[in-house]
Design an enzyme around this catalytic site. Structure first.
Site, PDB file in Angstrom:
ATOM      1  N   ASP B   8       0.805  -1.227   0.000  1.00 34.86           N
ATOM      2  CA  ASP B   8       0.000   0.000   0.000  1.00 34.86           C
ATOM      3  C   ASP B   8       0.841   1.283   0.000  1.00 34.86           C
ATOM      4  O   ASP B   8       1.466   1.623   1.010  1.00 34.86           O
ATOM      5  CB  ASP B   8      -0.922   0.046   1.227  1.00 34.86           C
ATOM      6  N   HIS B  68     -10.248   0.655   0.387  1.00 28.01           N
ATOM      7  CA  HIS B  68     -10.332   2.097   0.097  1.00 28.01           C
ATOM      8  C   HIS B  68     -10.417   2.388  -1.406  1.00 28.01           C
ATOM      9  O   HIS B  68     -10.222   3.527  -1.824  1.00 28.01           O
ATOM     10  CB  HIS B  68      -9.117   2.817   0.685  1.00 28.01           C
ATOM     11  N   HIS B 153      -6.195  -8.615   0.125  1.00 22.25           N
ATOM     12  CA  HIS B 153      -6.254  -7.452   1.007  1.00 22.25           C
ATOM     13  C   HIS B 153      -7.079  -7.829   2.234  1.00 22.25           C
ATOM     14  O   HIS B 153      -8.312  -7.737   2.227  1.00 22.25           O
ATOM     15  CB  HIS B 153      -6.887  -6.299   0.224  1.00 22.25           C
ATOM     16  N   HIS B 180      -0.515  -2.877   6.590  1.00 18.74           N
ATOM     17  CA  HIS B 180       0.551  -1.869   6.494  1.00 18.74           C
ATOM     18  C   HIS B 180       1.814  -2.249   7.271  1.00 18.74           C
ATOM     19  O   HIS B 180       2.728  -1.419   7.377  1.00 18.74           O
ATOM     20  CB  HIS B 180       0.052  -0.488   6.903  1.00 18.74           C
TER      21      HIS B 180
HETATM   22 FE   LIG Z   1      -4.014   0.163   2.974  1.00 19.33          FE
HETATM   23 FE   LIG Z   2      -6.965  -1.496   3.286  1.00 15.24          FE
END
Ligand SMILES: [Fe+2]
Ligand SMILES: [Fe+2]
Ligand SMILES: [Fe+2]
Ligand SMILES: [Fe+2]
Ligand SMILES: [Fe+2]
Ligand SMILES: [Fe+2]
Ligand SMILES: [Fe+2]
Ligand SMILES: [Fe+2]
Lengths: 272, 272, 272, 272
Positions: B8, B68, B153, B180
């Protein structure tokens, strides 16, 4: 001082890896103190008193727990007898056992070990930030404690990182457990605290986080339970983190991931 | 073939790290194909078309997304124009864009890239296991596809590991994004598929998962929001994973974590 | 036609209330069709074939289920034998049993009964909106079906209300189950569909949603399990909803809550 | 004494219903005390000081809040000025405002009003059981308090029922808010405490829990946000509960649901 932390010991495979490898690790690298998370030591669910004692004999100075703390119900009474067995500090007041313990290591160091549970994606629990804050205030680093280790048993990386930032400069090490997957974000924060989001488990990684893959995979595919989860029985990887602290401040000077045996890439400490 | 996946991209710091470092990385290591997760590229929330094009120009063959995906609403229409921008495959039928794409790399390899969302600790979503299974059946590894990369994800390590076991032998790489935080469980499973639970982000790690620490920490301590989250602006660590696949089978022969720049320990590919 | 729906039958207390009261209810009010949610009929967890047959003999034309559908594992095979036992329609393809059934009532009416699971605050599941939509399209109200009843087994009131709005004008009744607490929002929506967020349970309300209060309360207070949950054994309240539909359109003309016996306020149907 | 509780006031429709109907309700039925949950009074998100004052002028002795307490940020400072505005008691120590308040009603009765947040399916929060327990111990029923009302703002019916059982005999009324759907399980428990799982909202029920149906339904169907939620503007149903307490013990002698106006079935108090 040199300190070793090992993540969630998972069933027989995890216990055997600890028993086989920990004594020589301690001797080779001169660890002054060893903390092991034992919340999955017995069949993957909690820990019996016998398995707690096994980990202690193998070299653990303190054993920490997690959301599975009392899955083996005998430990609810046994824990009162053992100063070196720590359950999460943010259980309700009056829960059996203790959430922090100050223990003298083999070379005379005083180490405060705190276990806490995260709350994001986990069952309701008291505030871990306030609970840890209070435990540290009662026994500050560099004063009563030569080192402070916080085993933050948490699911969400955001909560983990926030705990690290919150405690930076006040403890030696904030290390995550619970996800059973080791992270490679070990580092020393600006204030001198080492942070690693998850230590990983001591268990067989040819599995779904330590459990034999068949049943978990079947549940993901069908949404239905077919059988109980059973710990995978292949060779475990011993996962954790090693740190070296400053003798005066108790803050961290080196942080190194540990991965020994099994199917993960290998990583040994290097204290040069 | 040699393939690079970067996690990401987080705001300006992440974008700049990609732009600065990716071109020379591709040249130095001879990557045949590059996939980047861009779900946080624009202010930490989604991706604009301009930032998508920036990542493409820096060397990304395909950009993947996540929960997102559509935070920058312009992308809901723009995505229809871009075969190399992939959103999660398990959105409802009729959602804008595509969940899998077969793209020809700079050296002529056909690479199938699939993006999928986990469901544990995440909003309701269609079944990712069936969705990915179908995409692979339509374009099998070693036949239409020289390599298959699945960007899963997901939040929960159990779902991640299960996806890896499920796809073992059928895709080149299953790599997680979303937490992350990079994991160190990269390995090649028995069937030849590389698995790494999370690639980590391309962002500033002196933060709470890429966001400036002050507001997230304040929310954990008080339970109340005081301000919006803003991406941290310090030097990013470029995080990801590099693999080398077998030219015939498309399965994985080498898997290596990537961590370049910023505050994390450094890890470069080594294709010897 | 007159239709009666009864909510989650909870253990022995719930079963006895159904057996004792349902036959005379049917006779007194002339119900043409009876649907009962049986997901907690056997010790509060799932339903055995014997208990399914007990509910049928007491007057249930169709028995629906929920997240506890297969807690009694014998039912996974038994369900294949019973056209009148319905499990949630949005399980994975290939799950045992059926999610919708068209059954002829005692007076010749064709009634389509659909069971679906919500996804908000519940485990991952296929999309209930699309699944129900398809079942209705295959057997439309006023054509093959004289009445359509949707038992939407859901936790969140938002998802429940959205399902009602979604199906308005296309089914006779959308009724919630699962929370075990009856709501008083029964009403006929603009399109002619009756909606009630939760039917309540057939169980002892001197309890925590049907379970003897001691253990659930202890868990809330201590965070720790001490024992298994056991169904409360006091007199049950029979909870549900009665409707009268238009013979041609199949839409709803009257909707009335049912609460009979036990400790809740009483409410009988009134078809004048 | 006679006490009226009204559930979550939802936007303009809810405010207008309160302003229009509350004064005559108070006069007609001789209510000695009125509590209103105002967490959605302003555009469905929190409450401004002006809207708080509007509810007070309409007849509310105390206004309670919930998870949306501080959505209108001006209230974080304004709350300090108002003894009659209560936010959840189990926020972190030091949060603005108060979680319990002892207020003198129009006829001289001392009423303790407590607001608390549930934790099941809700964000992390301090333990509501201990927090309420302490507030009651500081101001016991039948001594300092003529009546005690607990507005337990909770999602899960299990937690709601457990709170009722926990407080039975120690407070006058435990009433739920937050789901926006009124329940029909109002009853007096064995110890004399009235329990109702949810009071319902004061809002337009031709909606998805008070919000105009279009956007919520679209989100359920597509998984994607298209616009902001806006409160539905049709005629509101005033939802709540009325109780009569014993003048000496403060325990409950009558409990009756209130539903006035709008699209739900109507229910008026009956104090004969
Ligand atoms: Fe992310
Ligand atoms: Fe995410
Ligand atoms: Fe664990
Ligand atoms: Fe755990
Ligand atoms: Fe149930
Ligand atoms: Fe259920
Ligand atoms: Fe509300
Ligand atoms: Fe709320």
């Amino acid at each position: 001082m040199r300190l070793l932390f090992l993540g969630d010991v998972m069933g027989r495979a995890g216990r055997e890896a600890v028993v086989d490898r920990l004594p020589s690790l301690i001797e080779t690298y001169g660890f002054d103190f060893v903390v092991i998370n034992g919340e999955n030591a017995s069949h993957g669910r909690g820990i019996t008193e016998a398995h707690f004692e096994l980990l202690r004999e193998a070299g653990a100075d303190v054993v920490t727990l997690g959301d599975h703390a009392f899955d083996q119900r005998e430990i609810m009474t046994a824990i009162e007898r053992h100063q070196t067995l720590v359950r999460p500090i943010n259980l309700v007041p009056g829960a059996p056992g203790r959430g922090a313990t100050l223990v003298t290591g083999r070379n005379g160091h005083q180490v405060l070990v705190i276990n806490a549970l995260g709350r994001v994606f986990m069952p309701p629990m008291d505030d871990p930030f306030r609970a840890v804050d209070k435990a540290i205030a009662d026994c500050p680093l560099g004063q009563q404690a030569d080192a402070i280790v916080v085993d933050f048993h948490a699911e969400a990386t955001s909560e983990m990182q926030a705990m690290g930032q919150y405690l930076d400069g006040r403890v030696s090490l904030v290390v995550g457990t619970h996800t059973h997957i080791p992270t490679s974000d070990h580092r020393i924060l600006k204030g001198g605290t080492a942070l690693m989001s998850d230590a990983g488990m001591c268990g067989d990684y040819d599995s779904v986080i330590g459990m034999d893959s068949e049943e978990p995979l079947s549940r993901f595919l069908t949404g239905l339970a077919s059988a109980r989860f059973t710990p995978a029985e292949g060779e475990a990887t011993l996962c954790g983190v090693a740190i070296e602290t400053n003798p005066r401040s108790g803050l961290c000077e080196k942080v190194m991931p540990i991965r020994i045996g099994g199917t993960l890439s290998q990583s040994l400490p290097d204290f040069r």
